[in-house]
Write a protein that holds these residues in place. Structure first.
Motif, PDB file in Angstrom:
ATOM      1  N   GLY A  52       0.881  -1.269   0.010  1.00  0.00           N
ATOM      2  CA  GLY A  52       0.098   0.177  -0.082  1.00  0.00           C
ATOM      3  C   GLY A  52       0.875   1.173  -0.073  1.00  0.00           C
ATOM      4  N   GLY A  53       2.138   1.288  -0.061  1.00  0.00           N
ATOM      5  CA  GLY A  53       2.985   2.409  -0.445  1.00  0.00           C
ATOM      6  C   GLY A  53       2.529   3.401  -1.187  1.00  0.00           C
ATOM      7  N   ASN A  54       3.039   4.537  -0.975  1.00  0.00           N
ATOM      8  CA  ASN A  54       2.680   5.696  -1.877  1.00  0.00           C
ATOM      9  C   ASN A  54       3.777   6.483  -2.444  1.00  0.00           C
ATOM     10  N   PRO A  55       4.426   5.606  -3.269  1.00  0.00           N
ATOM     11  CA  PRO A  55       5.770   5.966  -3.562  1.00  0.00           C
ATOM     12  C   PRO A  55       6.132   7.455  -4.649  1.00  0.00           C
ATOM     13  N   LEU A  56       7.216   7.670  -4.760  1.00  0.00           N
ATOM     14  CA  LEU A  56       7.491   8.665  -5.762  1.00  0.00           C
ATOM     15  C   LEU A  56       8.694   7.999  -6.619  1.00  0.00           C
ATOM     16  N   CYS A  57       8.514   8.348  -7.953  1.00  0.00           N
ATOM     17  CA  CYS A  57       9.230   7.856  -8.969  1.00  0.00           C
ATOM     18  C   CYS A  57      10.780   8.704  -8.709  1.00  0.00           C
ATOM     19  N   SER A  58      11.831   8.097  -9.179  1.00  0.00           N
ATOM     20  CA  SER A  58      13.241   8.833  -9.058  1.00  0.00           C
ATOM     21  C   SER A  58      13.296  10.439  -9.425  1.00  0.00           C
ATOM     22  N   TYR A  59      12.182  10.244 -10.603  1.00  0.00           N
ATOM     23  CA  TYR A  59      12.524  11.804 -11.388  1.00  0.00           C
ATOM     24  C   TYR A  59      11.696  12.683 -10.387  1.00  0.00           C
ATOM     25  N   CYS A  60      10.268  12.485  -9.686  1.00  0.00           N
ATOM     26  CA  CYS A  60       9.536  13.083  -8.976  1.00  0.00           C
ATOM     27  C   CYS A  60      10.305  13.435  -7.728  1.00  0.00           C
ATOM     28  N   ARG A  61      10.846  12.467  -7.187  1.00  0.00           N
ATOM     29  CA  ARG A  61      11.637  12.422  -5.694  1.00  0.00           C
ATOM     30  C   ARG A  61      12.835  13.626  -6.346  1.00  0.00           C
ATOM     31  N   ALA A  62      13.502  13.362  -7.239  1.00  0.00           N
ATOM     32  CA  ALA A  62      14.512  14.398  -7.552  1.00  0.00           C
ATOM     33  C   ALA A  62      14.104  15.852  -7.536  1.00  0.00           C
ATOM     34  N   ASP A  63      13.099  16.104  -8.005  1.00  0.00           N
ATOM     35  CA  ASP A  63      12.295  17.628  -8.029  1.00  0.00           C
ATOM     36  C   ASP A  63      12.193  17.920  -6.825  1.00  0.00           C
ATOM     37  N   LEU A  64      11.703  17.144  -6.029  1.00  0.00           N
ATOM     38  CA  LEU A  64      11.276  17.594  -4.519  1.00  0.00           C
ATOM     39  C   LEU A  64      12.497  17.867  -3.754  1.00  0.00           C
ATOM     40  N   GLN A  65      13.478  16.913  -3.870  1.00  0.00           N
ATOM     41  CA  GLN A  65      14.780  16.895  -3.358  1.00  0.00           C
ATOM     42  C   GLN A  65      15.630  18.389  -3.501  1.00  0.00           C
ATOM     43  N   GLN A  66      15.462  18.725  -4.972  1.00  0.00           N
ATOM     44  CA  GLN A  66      15.943  19.952  -5.489  1.00  0.00           C
ATOM     45  C   GLN A  66      15.560  21.168  -4.823  1.00  0.00           C
ATOM     46  N   LYS A  67      14.165  21.128  -4.393  1.00  0.00           N
ATOM     47  CA  LYS A  67      13.161  22.190  -3.728  1.00  0.00           C
ATOM     48  C   LYS A  67      13.518  22.082  -2.273  1.00  0.00           C
ATOM     49  N   TRP A  68      13.273  20.821  -1.658  1.00  0.00           N
ATOM     50  CA  TRP A  68      13.217  20.902  -0.119  1.00  0.00           C
ATOM     51  C   TRP A  68      14.450  20.149   0.496  1.00  0.00           C
ATOM     52  N   GLY A  69      15.287  19.891  -0.448  1.00  0.00           N
ATOM     53  CA  GLY A  69      16.701  19.244   0.362  1.00  0.00           C
ATOM     54  C   GLY A  69      16.672  17.600   0.277  1.00  0.00           C
ATOM     55  N   THR A  70      17.834  16.920   0.555  1.00  0.00           N
ATOM     56  CA  THR A  70      17.867  15.561   0.755  1.00  0.00           C
ATOM     57  C   THR A  70      17.135  14.786   1.822  1.00  0.00           C
ATOM     58  N   SER A  71      16.363  15.426   2.478  1.00  0.00           N
ATOM     59  CA  SER A  71      15.544  14.987   3.717  1.00  0.00           C
ATOM     60  C   SER A  71      14.539  14.180   3.049  1.00  0.00           C
ATOM     61  N   VAL A  72      14.102  14.399   1.692  1.00  0.00           N
ATOM     62  CA  VAL A  72      13.138  13.831   0.811  1.00  0.00           C
ATOM     63  C   VAL A  72      13.762  12.561   0.605  1.00  0.00           C
ATOM     64  N   LYS A  73      13.180  11.153   1.179  1.00  0.00           N
ATOM     65  CA  LYS A  73      13.565   9.843   0.977  1.00  0.00           C
ATOM     66  C   LYS A  73      12.688   9.070   0.103  1.00  0.00           C
ATOM     67  N   PRO A  74      13.207   7.980  -0.372  1.00  0.00           N
ATOM     68  CA  PRO A  74      12.235   6.983  -1.224  1.00  0.00           C
ATOM     69  C   PRO A  74      10.934   6.458  -0.178  1.00  0.00           C
ATOM     70  N   GLY A  75       9.852   6.485  -0.720  1.00  0.00           N
ATOM     71  CA  GLY A  75       8.638   6.142   0.209  1.00  0.00           C
ATOM     72  C   GLY A  75       8.147   7.340   0.894  1.00  0.00           C
ATOM     73  N   SER A  76       8.747   8.357   0.613  1.00  0.00           N
ATOM     74  CA  SER A  76       8.204   9.815   1.736  1.00  0.00           C
ATOM     75  C   SER A  76       6.974  10.345   0.963  1.00  0.00           C
TER      76      SER A  76
END
Length: 63
Positions: free
Chosen positions: A39-63
């Motif tokens: 039931g995980g609600n994951p982010l793909c690596s592309y969307c996660r990279a966009d969020l990490q660019q905005k919010w920093g590396t605290s955004v992890k897989p499955g966040s």
């Protein structure tokens, strides 16, 4: 900043390394990606990279 990503019809690279039961849809773009846990609600690596660019590396897989 907008980065160019492959079309959402192309799977996230993580799909190649997981079993079929671990594949799910990205919570943002609906691209097939590795789902972390039932039931995980994951982010793909592309969307996660966009969020990490905005919010920093605290955004992890499955966040």
């Amino acid at each position: 900043m907008t980065s160019l990503h492959p079309p959402v019809s192309e799977d996230d690279p993580s799909v190649a390394t997981c079993s079929g039961e671990q594949v799910g849809m990205c919570a943002t773009c609906q691209r097939r990606t590795h789902r972390y846990g039932r039931g995980g609600n994951p982010l793909c690596s592309y969307c996660r990279a966009d969020l990490q660019q905005k919010w920093g590396t605290s955004v992890k897989p499955g966040s």
